[in-house]
Scaffold this motif. Sequence first.
Motif, PDB file in Angstrom:
ATOM      1  N   TYR A  24       8.609 -12.803  11.331  1.00 25.38           N
ATOM      2  CA  TYR A  24       9.418 -13.266  10.203  1.00 25.38           C
ATOM      3  C   TYR A  24      10.175 -12.061   9.589  1.00 25.38           C
ATOM      4  O   TYR A  24       9.681 -10.931   9.579  1.00 25.38           O
ATOM      5  CB  TYR A  24       8.536 -13.929   9.138  1.00 25.38           C
ATOM      6  CG  TYR A  24       7.677 -15.068   9.658  1.00 25.38           C
ATOM      7  CD1 TYR A  24       8.174 -16.364   9.681  1.00 25.38           C
ATOM      8  CD2 TYR A  24       6.385 -14.825  10.136  1.00 25.38           C
ATOM      9  CE1 TYR A  24       7.389 -17.395  10.160  1.00 25.38           C
ATOM     10  CE2 TYR A  24       5.600 -15.857  10.608  1.00 25.38           C
ATOM     11  CZ  TYR A  24       6.102 -17.139  10.617  1.00 25.38           C
ATOM     12  OH  TYR A  24       5.333 -18.163  11.092  1.00 25.38           O
TER      13      TYR A  24
ATOM     14  N   GLY B 110       4.096 -14.405   7.466  1.00 27.26           N
ATOM     15  CA  GLY B 110       5.095 -15.185   6.764  1.00 27.26           C
ATOM     16  C   GLY B 110       4.772 -15.384   5.308  1.00 27.26           C
ATOM     17  O   GLY B 110       5.367 -16.259   4.660  1.00 27.26           O
TER      18      GLY B 110
ATOM     19  N   ALA C  86      12.733 -16.754  11.534  1.00 30.94           N
ATOM     20  CA  ALA C  86      11.610 -16.572  12.463  1.00 30.94           C
ATOM     21  C   ALA C  86      12.159 -16.496  13.871  1.00 30.94           C
ATOM     22  O   ALA C  86      12.981 -17.344  14.272  1.00 30.94           O
ATOM     23  CB  ALA C  86      10.612 -17.729  12.341  1.00 30.94           C
TER      24      ALA C  86
END
Length: 826
Positions: free
Chosen positions: A279, A299, A321
């Motif tokens: 991420y 994340g 992502a």
Amino acid sequence: MCAAGRRWGRRQRALLWAVLLAAWEAAWGQLRYSVPEEMPKGSFVGDVAKDLGLQLPEIRDRGIHISDKGSKQYFTLHVKTGHLVTAERIDREQLCESVQQCVLRCELIVQGEMQVYGIQVEITDMNDNAPSFREAETALRMSEMTAPWSRFPLPDAQDPDSGRNSLQSYELSGDEHFSLAVQVGPGGDQRPELVLAKALDREEAAFHELVLRAMDGGDPARTGTARIRVTVLDANDNAPVFSQAEYTVRVPEDVPVGSVLVTVTATDADEGLNGHVKYLFKKITEKASQIFQLDAEVGAITLLRSLDFEERDSYELEVQAHDGGGLFDTTHVVITVTDVNDHVPVLTVSSTLSEISEDAPSGTVVALLHVKDGDSGANGEVRCSLDKDVPFRLEKSYEDYYRVVTARELDREQVSEYNVMVRAADGGSPSLQSSAVLALRVLDVNDNAPVFLEERYSARLAENNAAGALVLTVRATDADWGQNARVRYRLAEGRVRGAPLSSYVSVQAETGALYALRSLDYEQLRELQLCVRAEDGGAPALSSNVSVRLQIVDENDNAPQVLYPPAAAAAAWSGVELAPRRSEAGALVAKVVAVDADAGQNAWLSYELAKATEPGLFRVGPHSGEVRTARSPLARDAARHSLVVLVRDHGRPALSATATLSVVLAESVAELLAELGSAAHEAAAPGEPAASLTRWLVLAVAAVSCLFVAFLLLLLALRLRRCHRQQLLPPDSGASRGVPVSHFVGIDGVRAFLQSYAHDVSLTADSRKSHLRFSAASCCDTLPARPPPDEPAPLLGDEDPAGALPSDPAPPSETLTKSMVKVPLV
């Protein structure tokens, strides 16, 4: 059990074939038997003594014994029976693992004769082994790009049994992506293969669980299973996907630094590097980058420094992502900062009551409250509330003061105590609140009458009960409390059969138990209706009534009572039933009439013939009590018969009574009179002279004869008168249906058949006259059809013509339907 039975049947058939085969081969000095495997020790193999023609004493005297060729002895000779039996349990798979026909050999040695007989015993296979796989679970790995109809070898199963009991087939179950193919080897062995029938998709299913089943041909069939686990290998054909297109989160301004505000999650259906997701912030302001931090692996978005609602109330971020293959996905994150409500309202109880009567009027003040909140704006606005479903409400009194008052009348029987929760909540978000509990007890008022648990009571009491027996217990409850809830019971006044109700039953004042004061009789009193009153201890007292129905249950305390024949008929042949000797089977002779004073099943009566002079001549209807002939009387049957009929009810225990019938078989009047005279002579008292009995019989015969002659004269006169009328009137074309006068003899206007007839006999028990009824139903010379009851029938069969004058009806003596002989008896 069915499978065991079939196996036992097969064993018996195998033994039968072995015996037949041994009988054929015994003549050649060679014995051959067959026995199934797994038979217990001492099981029969063959009758050696019979097959070789040896006697049992010779087996003991000549030293006959069995000698096995192997190192282990499997058979032995039973000296007492001469049978060859198993010495131990035999397992065919251990002895002949790879041999199709398993034969064990031994010798029978007769030492006295120096004779040796060879014995061969074939061990037949039983389906005692199930197919089995070497490994219970097999793992296969396939790429999701594997082409359909590819084949993969599977482990094969082993079954040590032979023939039909060995391995026969395979089955595959568990998934539509695969099928089973079985290849047959050069030696006939089966080799299972797994066939890919449908393309694989690891993202759809990463594993496939299959079950390979091997079955033999036994009855019943045995099976073995192995689990096949197929693992699908991945190909990089999927991009990361966020679980949400947009993440929205609301956080208070005083959230601690380092807290995780929100966690974004993206998944990739691939495996390995292709499925590893990282991420990063795609779009973020410089100031926001100093406040928020994104964890590239997890994340999670965490807080780097404190938030200030007055500085900024929301932030928008964009997170991306991406996987190891360069594929990615993007999502939006909105973080909203909310104002903090950090002051709790203060609730104070200024005044309160601890008790209140349940009849207090609506609007009675219970408590006075005061509330205060240190916040401002919406966070400082306080709202007070009470729990729902309570009979109270809040009223604004003055500025920050509230009163708690009753909203309706109270009922202590429903709720005796209240714990009223008063809550004060401000307008903040989230709202802060405080509470206080008001404890209030409700005082009782006698406002509830006793209530019985049932609307009406009923009970069943068997008759002949003991005095003081408990019938039932009535119970009433009062919802009030203390003295107001104390219940006492008493009977309402009433009379039963002219006597006070209180002389039959009584009720216990405290418990409500109802007792029977006397023994009750179902035949006199079948039901008792009464009323019980329940009264509480309040002032004034309240009461209620309930009806009680007491049913008296019949007991089998009355034996059947025989109405006919009366008890006096059993003595001295005073009541005699007459039956013609030409009666057919099923002819009615008499009927026993009985009643039972009980009711229901206790009054159901059944009849049976308990004793008879000739047991097979008469029978009794079990439900009607009718005595009929079971067969036609024979010449050798006695003229007089005594029957004892047992009448039994269906009570528990059953009660019974007996009735005695005397039946006379007579062919003619003379025979009847002779039998009655004989009966009277036998029944006479020992001290009474026999001449007196004879004199009475002579008088009776003379009287009957006179009446007979008079009736013949009357019939002759009527016949002459009818002939005279026929001469005056034209003859009718119809044929006369007359019957000769010699066929009829009447006494007291009764028609009778004397030559050939069938009749019913009935002798009354309490009269000086006995009746002998002759029925015309079964005569040899049949009479004309019987006219209706309202039309007189001609005596001698000559009917008047159709035009005959109605003013000249037949005389009453011509209307004859039956004939009766009345015989006076002593």
